[in-house]
Each structure stands twice: as structure tokens, then as C-alpha cells.
Design a protein around this motif. Structure first.
Motif, PDB file in Angstrom:
ATOM      1  N   ASP A  70       0.852  -1.180   0.000  1.00  0.00           N
ATOM      2  CA  ASP A  70       0.000   0.000   0.000  1.00  0.00           C
ATOM      3  C   ASP A  70       0.889   1.231   0.000  1.00  0.00           C
ATOM      4  O   ASP A  70       1.542   1.524   0.989  1.00  0.00           O
ATOM      5  CB  ASP A  70      -0.908   0.000   1.236  1.00  0.00           C
ATOM      6  N   ARG A  71       0.927   1.936  -1.091  1.00  0.00           N
ATOM      7  CA  ARG A  71       1.820   3.086  -1.212  1.00  0.00           C
ATOM      8  C   ARG A  71       1.214   4.373  -0.656  1.00  0.00           C
ATOM      9  O   ARG A  71       1.867   5.395  -0.627  1.00  0.00           O
ATOM     10  CB  ARG A  71       2.223   3.285  -2.663  1.00  0.00           C
ATOM     11  N   SER A  72      -0.007   4.375  -0.194  1.00  0.00           N
ATOM     12  CA  SER A  72      -0.638   5.597   0.304  1.00  0.00           C
ATOM     13  C   SER A  72      -0.037   6.062   1.626  1.00  0.00           C
ATOM     14  O   SER A  72      -0.030   7.239   1.933  1.00  0.00           O
ATOM     15  CB  SER A  72      -2.144   5.393   0.458  1.00  0.00           C
ATOM     16  N   ASP A  73       0.500   5.150   2.459  1.00  0.00           N
ATOM     17  CA  ASP A  73       1.101   5.517   3.738  1.00  0.00           C
ATOM     18  C   ASP A  73       2.535   5.993   3.595  1.00  0.00           C
ATOM     19  O   ASP A  73       3.131   6.445   4.558  1.00  0.00           O
ATOM     20  CB  ASP A  73       1.102   4.308   4.694  1.00  0.00           C
ATOM     21  N   SER A  78       4.582   1.437   4.829  1.00  0.00           N
ATOM     22  CA  SER A  78       3.546   0.599   4.236  1.00  0.00           C
ATOM     23  C   SER A  78       3.904  -0.874   4.409  1.00  0.00           C
ATOM     24  O   SER A  78       5.075  -1.238   4.468  1.00  0.00           O
ATOM     25  CB  SER A  78       3.377   0.935   2.760  1.00  0.00           C
TER      26      SER A  78
END
Length: 94
Positions: A70-73, A78
Motif C-alpha cells: 500500500d503506497r498511500s502511507d 507501508s
């Protein structure tokens, strides 16, 4: 490619489940707790939580044996999972 024993342990840990950042310097499974051996009737010998260092996770990511899920964090925090190349490396070099 040659991997150190700590890299192999990290790959085996990632094979059991995704690695999540704990306290910034170590990585382990999400909600990992101390468990007891199945054969231990009285639960006297706890099995500690296995973890790996951030440097090991970064090195395995550079070698494309682990990937960020998950690259959003941000890439630093992540969760990381094992890639097919990592699984094949473990099968080949048991």
C-alpha cells in the motif's frame, strides 16, 4: 544472488504473512503476540514474536524479493509482502 541468514529468515517470515512496521526499526506480522508451542501442555515455554530489521526489509525490496503493498502511507511504513521471485528463491535454496 547470495542472501545472508537474516535475509532468509525475513523471507520466511514474509512468506507466513505480510510484514508491518513496528516502532520504526523492526517489522513483524500485524497484531503479532507471544504464542506457546502446541506440544507444550502447561504453556510454560513461550515462543517470542519474530521480527526483522528495517535494513533487511529495504535490502530485500531492492532485490525485488519483497514489495510494498500500500503506497498511500509512504514507502517507509507501508506493509510489505513477498513476491513470486521471493517464493521461488525460497523453493530453490531451502
Amino acid at each position: 544472488m547470495e542472501l545472508t541468514p537474516s535475509h532468509v529468515r525475513a523471507l520466511k517470515l514474509a512468506k507466513d504473512g505480510d510484514l508491518h512496521s513496528q516502532d520504526g526499526k523492526s517489522w513483524t506480522h500485524l497484531d503479532a503476540t507471544i504464542t506457546y508451542a502446541r506440544s507444550d501442555r502447561f504453556k510454560e515455554r513461550p515462543i517470542k514474536v519474530k521480527s526483522v530489521t528495517t535494513a533487511t526489509v529495504e535490502r530485500l525490496t531492492e532485490l525485488d524479493l519483497l514489495r510494498t503493498l500500500d503506497r498511500s502511507d509512504g514507502a517507509a511504513h507501508s506493509p510489505h509482502g513477498i513476491t513470486m521471485a521471493g517464493k521461488l528463491w525460497l523453493l530453490k535454496h531451502k
